[in-house]
Design a protein around this motif. Structure first.
Motif, PDB file in Angstrom:
ATOM      1  N   PHE A   1       0.802  -1.224   0.000  1.00  0.00           N
ATOM      2  CA  PHE A   1       0.000   0.000   0.000  1.00  0.00           C
ATOM      3  C   PHE A   1       0.834   1.273   0.000  1.00  0.00           C
ATOM      4  O   PHE A   1       0.433   2.278  -0.581  1.00  0.00           O
ATOM      5  CB  PHE A   1      -0.950   0.000   1.196  1.00  0.00           C
ATOM      6  CG  PHE A   1      -2.051  -1.010   1.070  1.00  0.00           C
ATOM      7  CD1 PHE A   1      -3.111  -0.794   0.203  1.00  0.00           C
ATOM      8  CD2 PHE A   1      -2.025  -2.189   1.787  1.00  0.00           C
ATOM      9  CE1 PHE A   1      -4.120  -1.731   0.055  1.00  0.00           C
ATOM     10  CE2 PHE A   1      -3.025  -3.134   1.657  1.00  0.00           C
ATOM     11  CZ  PHE A   1      -4.081  -2.906   0.786  1.00  0.00           C
ATOM     12  N   LEU A   2       1.990   1.257   0.671  1.00  0.00           N
ATOM     13  CA  LEU A   2       2.801   2.469   0.762  1.00  0.00           C
ATOM     14  C   LEU A   2       4.140   2.355   0.046  1.00  0.00           C
ATOM     15  O   LEU A   2       4.897   3.323   0.009  1.00  0.00           O
ATOM     16  CB  LEU A   2       3.039   2.848   2.235  1.00  0.00           C
ATOM     17  CG  LEU A   2       1.782   3.194   3.040  1.00  0.00           C
ATOM     18  CD1 LEU A   2       2.176   3.649   4.436  1.00  0.00           C
ATOM     19  CD2 LEU A   2       0.952   4.256   2.354  1.00  0.00           C
ATOM     20  N   GLY A   3       4.452   1.172  -0.494  1.00  0.00           N
ATOM     21  CA  GLY A   3       5.666   1.043  -1.285  1.00  0.00           C
ATOM     22  C   GLY A   3       6.941   1.124  -0.485  1.00  0.00           C
ATOM     23  O   GLY A   3       7.996   1.472  -1.018  1.00  0.00           O
TER      24      GLY A   3
ATOM     25  N   SER B   1      -2.366  12.196  -3.843  1.00  0.00           N
ATOM     26  CA  SER B   1      -1.915  10.990  -4.560  1.00  0.00           C
ATOM     27  C   SER B   1      -1.608  11.249  -6.035  1.00  0.00           C
ATOM     28  O   SER B   1      -1.759  10.354  -6.875  1.00  0.00           O
ATOM     29  CB  SER B   1      -2.959   9.867  -4.445  1.00  0.00           C
ATOM     30  OG  SER B   1      -3.211   9.551  -3.106  1.00  0.00           O
TER      31      SER B   1
ATOM     32  N   GLY C   1       2.452   7.014  -1.039  1.00  0.00           N
ATOM     33  CA  GLY C   1       1.280   6.235  -0.675  1.00  0.00           C
ATOM     34  C   GLY C   1       0.439   6.793   0.454  1.00  0.00           C
ATOM     35  O   GLY C   1      -0.684   6.353   0.658  1.00  0.00           O
TER      36      GLY C   1
ATOM     37  N   ALA D   1       0.947   7.708  -5.518  1.00  0.00           N
ATOM     38  CA  ALA D   1      -0.062   6.812  -4.962  1.00  0.00           C
ATOM     39  C   ALA D   1       0.593   5.541  -4.429  1.00  0.00           C
ATOM     40  O   ALA D   1       1.767   5.259  -4.697  1.00  0.00           O
ATOM     41  CB  ALA D   1      -1.095   6.472  -6.029  1.00  0.00           C
ATOM     42  N   GLY D   2      -0.171   4.751  -3.670  1.00  0.00           N
ATOM     43  CA  GLY D   2       0.355   3.521  -3.093  1.00  0.00           C
ATOM     44  C   GLY D   2       0.789   2.513  -4.142  1.00  0.00           C
ATOM     45  O   GLY D   2       0.472   2.630  -5.327  1.00  0.00           O
ATOM     46  N   ALA D   3       1.496   1.493  -3.668  1.00  0.00           N
ATOM     47  CA  ALA D   3       2.097   0.530  -4.592  1.00  0.00           C
ATOM     48  C   ALA D   3       1.065  -0.233  -5.396  1.00  0.00           C
ATOM     49  O   ALA D   3       1.363  -0.695  -6.502  1.00  0.00           O
ATOM     50  CB  ALA D   3       2.981  -0.443  -3.815  1.00  0.00           C
TER      51      ALA D   3
ATOM     52  N   SER E   1       0.919   2.442  -8.156  1.00  0.00           N
ATOM     53  CA  SER E   1       2.150   2.931  -8.774  1.00  0.00           C
ATOM     54  C   SER E   1       3.216   1.861  -8.949  1.00  0.00           C
ATOM     55  O   SER E   1       4.214   2.083  -9.633  1.00  0.00           O
ATOM     56  CB  SER E   1       2.724   4.089  -7.953  1.00  0.00           C
ATOM     57  OG  SER E   1       3.024   3.657  -6.631  1.00  0.00           O
TER      58      SER E   1
END
Length: 495
Positions: free
Chosen positions: A41-43, A186, A230, A425-427, A430
């Motif tokens: 979600f946040l990479g 985002s 993210g 944006a989150g993983a 992205s």
């Protein structure tokens, strides 16, 4: 190693290890799960020292997306699953207590130790892993790095070149122009470069460019590197205002407790009233005080009479409509920072753009679309549809900005408008290795207002080129102060 240890120890000893080891295995599995969730979600990997602060925000996001009843049931189910896993670990370990095979255990220890000295390619083929150990050691290393960084950051807080006062001629080159900074939730580089999203965003940017040209606004674009990805938009906001790289919650907390002077204070002290407009803030936010704004406008202050769009408290078009009525239409120059949040997850529903801005009123008109389309619970079962909705949400924000420029008299007063993303944006949108870069768009009623950014390497139009300058999010404070003084002299580099 645990199995071999049980085989080596007598039952009278190993029975006392059952619950401590069960807790260890359970904690290791939970940390690995959370680490993978953060990467999706946040990479980025989990850092328990920093990310424990995100738990309340995550709960609020879930409640806003699926409602309190369903989120409560989900948390209850999660609690039961975690309890069953802990009991399962204890039951599995109890089954090992009856095993006694000291020679086999010693052989296993020897093989595992020997495997540690094999070349990587050969070791990877063995049915042996160290995920549990790596999970804990990785956490310790990441937490230790944060502790090591703290003294250096505290020293940087003290080295503010404007700790006593901002230059008297700060921003005089702006004349009577107001400055409007718009953060788009985002909005990262992938929104322009990934074909799945570019098919939505590129046409919207071209419409935005056309709207600016019709109002005789000049435009430039470039890139900025954000300190987060993210989520945690407030880290980007704090970096932009403070001139310091705020990439974790501990730095943010230290900054909020310091006397660091911000860009908002610089504008306030040189004659422009400063406004912070954040429609996502729904409760007390004491840290906002350190940002130095004269006036804070949060969700409860904006008189929105429509329905919320899941987590999103109000569509961005209402935010801009409120801003136009209450702030921009006044006669005095201002500095304002706005947060546009319609492109925040879960990206459903997406409001239409109303070309008749007079019909917006108190926002009740937007209620008719608040329950349209898929619910978050339905949408997020299908990652490809999630990505499609992300692209549509960015398209909505850009088209809303274009409609704003077309339909309100932004050209009547001098204005410098900065539109930029807060983070990628989150993983899930992205990808795992997306750069932490966001687009930056500048619009101005007078081409001289853009000159410092043009000389710094920003390119014409609303689509930033590969050759465009890459700022860092914390470059903006000092760049504004140094390059908009009494005379627009040679531009001071961000480097």
């Amino acid at each position: 190693m645990i199995v071999a240890g049980y085989a080596l120890l007598p039952m009278q000893v190993s029975r006392y290890l059952r619950w401590p080891l069960a807790l260890l295995l359970f904690a290791g599995g939970l940390v690995q799960f959370l680490d993978q969730a953060m990467r999706v979600f946040l990479g980025r990997p989990l850092n328990l020292l920093l990310d424990i602060n995100l738990l309340p925000a995550g709960i609020e996001l879930l409640q806003g997306a699926v409602g309190p009843l369903l989120s409560g049931l989900l948390f209850l189910a999660l609690g039961l699953v975690l309890l069953l896993l802990l009991l399962g670990c204890a039951r599995a370990l109890r089954n090992l207590e009856v095993i006694s095979a000291p020679r086999t255990a010693l052989a296993i220890f020897g093989l595992v130790l020997a495997a540690g000295y094999l070349p990587d390619a050969q070791r990877a083929k063995l049915p042996i892993s160290a995920h549990l150990t790596q999970s804990f050691t990785g956490q310790v290393e990441r937490m230790a790095s944060v502790v090591r960084e703290r003294p250096a950051f505290e020293a940087a807080l003290e080295r503010d070149p404007f700790s006593r006062a901002f230059p008297e001629d700060s921003f005089t080159a702006l004349g009577e122009a107001s400055v409007m900074v718009v953060f788009v939730e985002s909005y990262g580089r992938q929104a322009l470069e990934d074909p799945r999203y570019a098919s939505h965003t590129k046409p919207a940017l071209e419409k935005l460019h056309q709207a600016a040209r019709e109002k005789k606004l000049h435009s430039l674009s470039g890139w900025a590197k954000a300190p987060t990805i993210g989520g945690q938009s407030w880290l980007s906001h704090a970096s932009f205002l403070s001139g310091l790289w705020i990439d974790n919650q501990i730095k943010y907390q230290l900054l909020s407790e310091s006397k660091r002077r911000t860009l908002a204070q610089a504008f306030s002290e040189t004659g422009r009233e400063s406004h912070l407009v954040m429609p996502a803030i729904t409760r007390a936010w004491p840290e906002a005080g350190f940002m130095g704004f004269d006036r804070h406008v949060f969700a409860g202050d904006m008189n929105y009479a429509g329905e919320a769009y899941n987590w999103v408290t109000m569509p961005d078009q209402y935010t801009l409509s409120y801003f136009e009525r209450e702030i921009r239409s006044k006669d005095t120059p201002f500095f304002a920072m706005l947060g546009l949040i319609s492109s925040h997850a879960p990206w459903t529903p997406i409001a239409p753009v109303l070309e008749d801005w007079q019909s917006i009123g108190d926002g009740a008109v937007f209620s008719r679309w608040a329950d349209s389309g898929e619910s978050p619970a339905e949408l997020w079962q299908h990652p490809e549809r999630v990505r499609k909705h992300y692209g549509l949400s960015i398209e909505y924000v850009l088209e809303t900005l274009g409609s704003y420029i077309r339909n309100v008299p932004v050209e009547e007063d001098p204005l410098l408008m900065v539109v930029l993303g807060d983070h990628e944006a989150g993983a899930i949108v992205s990808g795992q290795d997306a750069p932490r870069e966001v687009p930056v768009h500048l619009f101005a009623t007078d081409t001289d207002l853009l000159r410092p950014f043009r000389e710094a390497g920003f390119t014409k139009g609303t689509i930033p080129q590969e050759s465009s300058t890459l700022f860092r999010m914390h470059d903006f404070r000092d760049f504004f102060i140094q390059n908009y003084r009494d005379k627009l002299a040679e531009t001071v580099s961000v480097n």
